[in-house]
Motif scaffolding. Structure first.
Motif, PDB file in Angstrom:
ATOM      1  N   LEU A   1       0.844  -1.191   0.000  1.00 50.93           N
ATOM      2  CA  LEU A   1       0.000   0.000   0.000  1.00 50.93           C
ATOM      3  C   LEU A   1       0.883   1.245   0.000  1.00 50.93           C
ATOM      4  O   LEU A   1       1.945   1.256   0.609  1.00 50.93           O
ATOM      5  CB  LEU A   1      -0.917  -0.003   1.224  1.00 50.93           C
ATOM      6  CG  LEU A   1      -2.052  -1.032   1.215  1.00 50.93           C
ATOM      7  CD1 LEU A   1      -2.854  -0.945   2.497  1.00 50.93           C
ATOM      8  CD2 LEU A   1      -2.978  -0.834   0.013  1.00 50.93           C
TER       9      LEU A   1
ATOM     10  N   PRO B   1      -4.662  -4.344  -4.076  1.00 45.77           N
ATOM     11  CA  PRO B   1      -5.371  -5.415  -3.369  1.00 45.77           C
ATOM     12  C   PRO B   1      -6.336  -6.195  -4.255  1.00 45.77           C
ATOM     13  O   PRO B   1      -6.455  -7.417  -4.120  1.00 45.77           O
ATOM     14  CB  PRO B   1      -6.114  -4.652  -2.258  1.00 45.77           C
ATOM     15  CG  PRO B   1      -5.256  -3.459  -1.985  1.00 45.77           C
ATOM     16  CD  PRO B   1      -4.723  -3.068  -3.341  1.00 45.77           C
TER      17      PRO B   1
ATOM     18  N   ARG C   1      -4.328  -8.699  -6.472  1.00 47.30           N
ATOM     19  CA  ARG C   1      -3.872  -9.904  -5.770  1.00 47.30           C
ATOM     20  C   ARG C   1      -5.009 -10.917  -5.633  1.00 47.30           C
ATOM     21  O   ARG C   1      -4.813 -12.124  -5.860  1.00 47.30           O
ATOM     22  CB  ARG C   1      -3.296  -9.517  -4.403  1.00 47.30           C
ATOM     23  CG  ARG C   1      -1.981  -8.753  -4.517  1.00 47.30           C
ATOM     24  CD  ARG C   1      -1.333  -8.506  -3.174  1.00 47.30           C
ATOM     25  NE  ARG C   1      -1.866  -7.343  -2.470  1.00 47.30           N
ATOM     26  CZ  ARG C   1      -1.464  -6.092  -2.653  1.00 47.30           C
ATOM     27  NH1 ARG C   1      -0.542  -5.821  -3.571  1.00 47.30           N
ATOM     28  NH2 ARG C   1      -1.960  -5.096  -1.938  1.00 47.30           N
TER      29      ARG C   1
ATOM     30  N   ASP D   1      -4.880  -8.013   3.214  1.00 50.63           N
ATOM     31  CA  ASP D   1      -5.044  -6.656   2.692  1.00 50.63           C
ATOM     32  C   ASP D   1      -6.135  -5.900   3.448  1.00 50.63           C
ATOM     33  O   ASP D   1      -6.051  -4.675   3.605  1.00 50.63           O
ATOM     34  CB  ASP D   1      -5.352  -6.691   1.197  1.00 50.63           C
ATOM     35  CG  ASP D   1      -4.103  -6.862   0.343  1.00 50.63           C
ATOM     36  OD1 ASP D   1      -3.068  -6.264   0.698  1.00 50.63           O
ATOM     37  OD2 ASP D   1      -4.155  -7.589  -0.659  1.00 50.63           O
TER      38      ASP D   1
END
Length: 491
Positions: free
Chosen positions: A91, A331, A334, A475
């Motif tokens: 992030l 996120p 992924r 996440d």
């Protein structure tokens, strides 16, 4: 075909074991019977074939059998790999595009093997060439499609043991996934369209993640004059009618139809589309085709996920009319990759398509409008709420619990960094500031009268995404940590 390793470096130790980075040169030969324009004019060796070489990179466990069985093929975008930027960015985006840094270690921790191969003229590949009737040197750029095919075939089935590894790579590969970002998403589609995902062994790439830029192809099946690739340019406001990129077939169903007519099966495919792609890349044509504005059916073997508020890329840039886009779509990427891998490996379908509603804005100069060669097409962009944020799509907490307006185009369009980064326009902190600036959007103070209100809404939005399958638990925790830091800022 042969791979010569020129360097071996330690990449790090992860949950799946020790990783190495191997760099080398892949050598091969092409038959002049390949369906590649100009190849028959290139010089041949003593075996009557056309030689080539290209630089490659492998990031793999020291023992390939330690991995999860999935080889992730990362085709470089203008010479730069993108997989770590897409999936391993922590992030706040600390990895620059093209980085090989492990970042958050996501790919390695999950046991993916990674391979990249240079394919683009002027970027590390030695493509066949010939001299035309006017004495000009011409490069057979379409040969890159065969090079990619041959390299993947070699990785998947060769029994050669590379230096530094405990077993042949093929012993650690049960499936192959391709990832393409923007230009290389178009490359992967071009590979499928022209039949280069198939060898005597069957399909080479079993699943594909296309990130940011679903509409378009690459004009590779031609000879180019160099020194740069014919695949570099895209239509822009300064050159809206550029040919060779936004061409039919436009929709996934149309692509699959071409493959089916050849008797060829298709890989599973997931397209993640950013809000900005609709403005700058005519992404709506991927959904509607070249006529009208109605969405066409999406095949069962394809998923399309719009990421509300997402920019085409997140890159440092200055001199733009507005602050650059900040929404972190990592996120979602992924979660999507793990869905794709499970779909290929176990046949478990990912979540249903998640689309944003669209509307035409034919007089909006910020929208790259319909090209002249598709007169019946209608370019559309996401519908927005009263804050200017997109409706629908995958809604990260940045959109569901906003602190500003995400995903609109930036200016000047002539600055490529501004063009692909989009914008983020924060809300005024207080109602007094909002009134003074004549901002029609409610202030942050009016939306979230105290930090607990903001945090609770972010928590609910993140938990909803986990349930929907678009956010991993690890996440979710990071999103909440970021939100806690944001909530501490005074209004």
């Amino acid at each position: 075909m042969e791979l010569t390793v020129t360097s071996i470096t330690a990449h790090g130790t992860f949950q799946s074991g020790e990783y190495l980075c191997l760099e080398g040169i892949f050598y091969g030969e092409l038959s002049v019977t390949e369906a590649i324009s100009g190849l028959e004019k290139a010089p041949r060796n003593e075996r009557g074939r056309v030689a080539y070489s290209t630089t490659v990179r492998l990031i793999v466990p020291q023992d390939p059998r330690w991995g999860n069985g999935a080889l992730l093929v990362d085709l470089p975008n203008r010479g730069l790999p993108s997989a770590h930027y897409i999936y391993n960015n922590p992030l706040n985006h600390t990895l620059p595009f093209g980085s090989l840094g492990a970042g958050n270690g996501f790919l390695e921790d999950h046991g993916f093997l990674m391979a990249s191969v240079q394919w683009e003229l002027g970027r590390g590949i030695n493509l066949p060439a010939f001299t035309d009737g006017l004495g000009r040197k011409r490069y057979v750029e379409g040969a890159a499609l065969v090079v990619i095919r041959d390299f993947l075939d070699w990785l998947r089935f060769s029994s050669d043991l590379l230096p530094g590894l405990a077993a042949p790579l093929s012993q650690g590969i049960t499936r192959v996934l391709g990832v393409g970002w923007s230009q290389t998403g178009r490359l992967l589609k071009t590979l499928l369209l022209h039949g280069f995902n198939l060898t005597r062994h069957g399909l080479l790439i079993d699943g594909i993640h296309h990130q940011a830029g679903p509409t378009g192809w690459l004009p590779l099946l031609q000879s180019g004059s160099g020194p740069d690739s014919s695949a570099v340019s895209v239509p822009t406001p300064d050159h809206p009618d550029m040919r060779g990129v936004v061409e039919e077939p436009l929709t996934p169903a149309a692509l699959l139809k071409v493959m089916a007519e050849r008797g060829e099966s298709a890989p599973r495919m997931i397209f993640t589309v950013m809000s900005l792609d609709y403005y700058i890349l005519r992404a709506s044509l991927f959904r509607t085709g070249a006529k009208g504005c109605c969405d066409l059916p999406i095949p069962e073997s394809v998923r399309v996920y719009d990421v509300a508020g997402g920019a085409h890329a997140l890159v440092p840039t200055a001199g733009c009319a507005y602050p650059r886009g900040t929404l972190d779509w990592g996120p979602v990427m992924r979660a999507v990759l793990l869905h794709l891998d499970r779909w290929v490996k176990e046949g478990v379908p990912p979540p249903p398509n998640r689309l944003m509603p669209l509307a035409a804005r034919p007089r909006d100069p910020a929208v790259l409008q319909t090209p002249a060669h598709l007169p019946e097409a209608v370019v559309q962009v996401p519908k927005v709420d009263s804050d200017g944020n997109p409706l629908g799509g995958i809604r990260l907490p940045d959109i569901e619990v906003p602190l500003g307006t995400h995903g609109a185009p930036n200016a000047p369009a002539s600055d490529f960094g501004c063009f692909i980064s989009g914008s983020f326009v924060p809300f005024c902190e207080t109602e007094a500031e909002r009134s003074a600036q004549n901002d029609t959007r409610r202030s942050r103070q009016a939306r979230y009268p105290n930090p607990d209100v903001y945090l609770e809404r972010v928590r609910a939005a993140a938990e909803q995404l986990v349930q929907e399958g678009f956010l991993l638990e690890e996440d979710r925790r990071l999103v909440l940590d970021t939100a806690r830091q944001e909530a501490k800022k005074p209004c």
